[in-house]
Design an enzyme around this catalytic site. Structure first.
Site: not given
Ligand code: FPP
Length: 250
Positions: A24, A72
């Site tokens: 991330d 996503n």
């Protein structure tokens, strides 16, 4: 400044068998430099290669990297396309480096919804199949890449398969165990993660390895993924080695 741990033969801590990483912070890394988010992801691939190589050299047997979640797809199309292009490039390069991978004895596996006709492009699925088949005899390090992955979806498809077996009378619902669910997960046959690393300051699982993380240790840091170094990884291992894992016992 905090003292950093560097792992040597002399101070090697008890190693986790399986380390899973939520990669991330690529977007913020890019924004800090006035770059496109896709350039952050490209730098994220470099970090992936760096940490994968290092962890495998240390002897960690299972690694799992969260590269693209089932959620996503909601990102802007341009960013999704850029990520798909990175997966394509990575898979093609891995194909070119086949001999090197064989020497390293890396088994590459992809976890997630990889159904033909699903959301992942067919050419990527074909490369994934090829890569998995080619490396299937390797046994030193298993590198799992989670793409189009969701922990809830993974549990749901496991439950559906067991429900189907019950509906046909092949299984009795009363006989079902945790092991039956585990056997239907994308990670079937692999140990659960001992350590889950999430950089970039966020402290959540984001639908990653929900079933498998029941007794995982967590390690968080503010470092953005593209900046994540081998020394950061060693620090996570050193901290992990100090944890007292009780698995619900006293
Ligand atoms: C999260 O950071 C990162 C992703 C959704 C993508 C991770 C993918 C890679 C590092 C590429 C991996 C590819 C291969 C082939 C291994 P973010 O974009 O949400 O960052 P932000 O929170 O700072 O916006």
């Amino acid at each position: 400044m905090q003292q950093r741990a560097t792992i040597t033969e002399q101070n090697r801590p008890a190693l986790p068998r399986h380390v899973a990483i939520i990669m991330d912070g690529n977007g913020r890394w890019a924004a800090q430099r006035g770059l496109l988010r896709s350039e952050g992801h490209r730098a994220g691939v470099d970090a992936f290669e760096r940490i994968c190589e290092h962890a495998a050299d240390l002897g960690i047997a299972h690694l799992t990297f969260y590269a693209f979640s089932a959620e996503n797809w909601a990102r802007p199309q341009g960013e999704v396309d850029a990520l798909m292009a990175l997966f394509r490039r990575q898979l093609s390069e891995a194909k070119r480096r086949r001999v090197e991978n064989e020497q390293k004895r890396w088994r590459i596996r992809y976890i997630g919804d990889l159904q033909p006709g699903g959301l992942l492009p067919a050419d990527i699925l074909a490369l994934v199949d090829e890569m998995q088949a080619e490396s299937s005899m390797q046994d030193k390090t298993v590198v799992n890449l989670a793409i189009n992955y969701g922990g809830q979806q993974e549990i749901l498809q496991a439950v559906k398969q067991l429900a189907q077996a019950c509906a046909t009378g092949e299984r009795d619902p009363a006989s079902l165990t945790e092991q039956d669910i585990e056997a239907q997960l994308y990670t079937a046959g692999q140990p659960p993660p001992d350590l889950i690393i999430r950089p970039s300051g966020e402290q959540r699982l984001s639908n990653f390895l929900l079933w498998q993380s029941a007794y995982a240790e967590f390690w968080f840091s503010d470092i953005l993924w593209p900046d994540f170094s081998t020394a950061d990884f060693d620090q996570a291992l050193a901290d992990y080695a100090k944890r007292n894992r009780r698995y619900g016992g006293a």
